[in-house]
Design a protein around this motif. Structure first.
Motif, mmCIF file in Angstrom:
data_model
loop_
_atom_site.group_PDB
_atom_site.id
_atom_site.type_symbol
_atom_site.label_atom_id
_atom_site.label_comp_id
_atom_site.label_asym_id
_atom_site.label_seq_id
_atom_site.Cartn_x
_atom_site.Cartn_y
_atom_site.Cartn_z
ATOM 1 N N SER A 196 7.934 17.110 -6.111
ATOM 2 C CA SER A 196 7.683 18.404 -6.205
ATOM 3 C C SER A 196 9.031 19.089 -6.415
ATOM 4 O O SER A 196 10.057 18.436 -6.503
ATOM 5 N N MET A 197 9.183 20.265 -6.942
ATOM 6 C CA MET A 197 10.464 21.157 -6.969
ATOM 7 C C MET A 197 10.305 22.447 -6.486
ATOM 8 O O MET A 197 9.082 23.017 -6.317
ATOM 9 N N MET A 198 11.209 23.084 -5.611
ATOM 10 C CA MET A 198 11.361 24.507 -5.333
ATOM 11 C C MET A 198 12.586 25.164 -5.795
ATOM 12 O O MET A 198 13.528 24.693 -5.808
ATOM 13 N N TYR A 240 10.145 30.866 2.069
ATOM 14 C CA TYR A 240 10.977 29.583 1.291
ATOM 15 C C TYR A 240 11.216 29.530 -0.196
ATOM 16 O O TYR A 240 12.323 29.634 -0.746
ATOM 17 N N GLY A 241 10.224 30.009 -0.992
ATOM 18 C CA GLY A 241 10.506 30.054 -2.437
ATOM 19 C C GLY A 241 9.213 29.670 -3.224
ATOM 20 O O GLY A 241 8.114 29.696 -2.712
ATOM 21 N N LEU A 242 9.551 29.474 -4.373
ATOM 22 C CA LEU A 242 8.623 29.132 -5.431
ATOM 23 C C LEU A 242 8.379 27.552 -5.506
ATOM 24 O O LEU A 242 9.446 26.602 -5.530
ATOM 25 N N TYR A 243 7.406 26.994 -5.467
ATOM 26 C CA TYR A 243 7.281 25.413 -5.315
ATOM 27 C C TYR A 243 5.977 25.109 -6.488
ATOM 28 O O TYR A 243 4.845 25.645 -6.761
ATOM 29 N N VAL A 244 6.163 24.050 -7.064
ATOM 30 C CA VAL A 244 5.317 23.391 -7.984
ATOM 31 C C VAL A 244 5.309 21.771 -8.026
ATOM 32 O O VAL A 244 6.678 21.263 -8.048
ATOM 33 N N SER A 245 4.421 21.001 -8.250
ATOM 34 C CA SER A 245 4.471 19.445 -8.317
ATOM 35 C C SER A 245 4.460 19.050 -9.820
ATOM 36 O O SER A 245 4.062 20.126 -10.542
ATOM 37 N N PHE A 246 5.020 17.810 -10.021
ATOM 38 C CA PHE A 246 4.682 17.267 -11.319
ATOM 39 C C PHE A 246 4.589 15.897 -11.078
ATOM 40 O O PHE A 246 4.909 15.245 -10.231
ATOM 41 N N PHE A 247 4.036 15.285 -12.344
ATOM 42 C CA PHE A 247 4.257 13.873 -12.406
ATOM 43 C C PHE A 247 5.330 13.442 -13.448
ATOM 44 O O PHE A 247 5.624 13.986 -14.441
ATOM 45 N N ASP A 248 6.198 12.355 -12.968
ATOM 46 C CA ASP A 248 7.414 11.942 -13.595
ATOM 47 C C ASP A 248 6.845 10.829 -14.537
ATOM 48 O O ASP A 248 5.627 10.682 -14.784
ATOM 49 N N PRO A 294 0.861 -1.307 -0.130
ATOM 50 C CA PRO A 294 -0.077 0.190 0.078
ATOM 51 C C PRO A 294 0.958 1.200 0.081
ATOM 52 O O PRO A 294 2.024 1.317 0.391
ATOM 53 N N ALA A 295 0.349 2.295 -0.389
ATOM 54 C CA ALA A 295 0.905 3.699 -0.238
ATOM 55 C C ALA A 295 2.273 3.804 -0.892
ATOM 56 O O ALA A 295 3.176 4.044 -0.326
ATOM 57 N N GLN A 296 2.275 3.522 -2.186
ATOM 58 C CA GLN A 296 3.679 3.667 -2.751
ATOM 59 C C GLN A 296 3.709 4.836 -3.485
ATOM 60 O O GLN A 296 3.640 5.002 -4.460
ATOM 61 N N TYR A 297 3.932 5.871 -2.440
ATOM 62 C CA TYR A 297 4.066 7.201 -2.975
ATOM 63 C C TYR A 297 5.578 7.954 -2.687
ATOM 64 O O TYR A 297 5.976 7.607 -1.611
ATOM 65 N N PRO A 298 6.276 8.588 -3.603
ATOM 66 C CA PRO A 298 7.612 9.401 -3.225
ATOM 67 C C PRO A 298 7.039 10.517 -2.348
ATOM 68 O O PRO A 298 6.053 11.042 -2.369
ATOM 69 N N SER A 299 7.984 11.013 -1.519
ATOM 70 C CA SER A 299 7.882 12.457 -0.829
ATOM 71 C C SER A 299 9.322 13.016 -0.981
ATOM 72 O O SER A 299 10.227 12.759 -0.320
ATOM 73 N N VAL A 300 9.170 13.568 -2.263
ATOM 74 C CA VAL A 300 10.519 14.224 -2.751
ATOM 75 C C VAL A 300 10.376 15.556 -3.093
ATOM 76 O O VAL A 300 9.280 16.078 -3.837
ATOM 77 N N VAL A 301 11.257 16.626 -2.441
ATOM 78 C CA VAL A 301 11.438 17.869 -3.151
ATOM 79 C C VAL A 301 12.556 18.042 -3.554
ATOM 80 O O VAL A 301 13.510 17.922 -2.790
#
Length: 118
Positions: free
Chosen positions: A113-115, A98-106, A61-68
């Motif tokens: 996400s990236m910042m 902190y800065g600018l933040y946006v998420s994406f699908f690989d 279950p819950a195979q999600y990354p948590s990466v910025v």
């Protein structure tokens, strides 16, 4: 604060995943080996973290990354993500202090996400 020292991202095709992150963020991918870390298991380069990709499994279950991922220029990084086959999710938002933040699908459908730090 406890620092991030490792990341894991699920993949159906680890070679396609490695190609995406190489093209989008200039990562140098190594497929497991002794060059990955020092004797203490920590990264050899100060300030770097270790991480890896793992095979997706239907019974986990819950195979999600948590990466910025930190980037110097978020607009340029968004373009590289798109060109590498990813999908940017909207426009960057300002996180005050902190800065600018946006998420994406690989290319594997992982939400990352990236910042652009201030």
């Amino acid at each position: 604060m406890n620092p991030v020292v490792h990341f894991e991202i699920p993949a159906e095709d680890k070679n396609r995943m490695a190609d995406f992150y190489t093209k989008a963020f200039d990562w140098k991918i190594q497929m497991l080996g002794p060059d990955m870390s020092g004797e203490d298991g920590r990264p050899k380069n100060p300030g770097a973290i270790n991480g890896g990709f793992y095979k997706k499994s239907a019974d986990m279950p819950a195979q999600y990354p948590s990466v910025v991922i930190a980037v110097d220029d978020i607009k340029a990084a968004m373009k590289k993500v798109t060109e590498a086959g990813g999908q940017v999710l909207g426009e960057p938002m300002e996180i005050p202090g902190y800065g600018l933040y946006v998420s994406f699908f690989d290319t594997e459908g992982n939400r990352v996400s990236m910042m652009q730090p201030k």
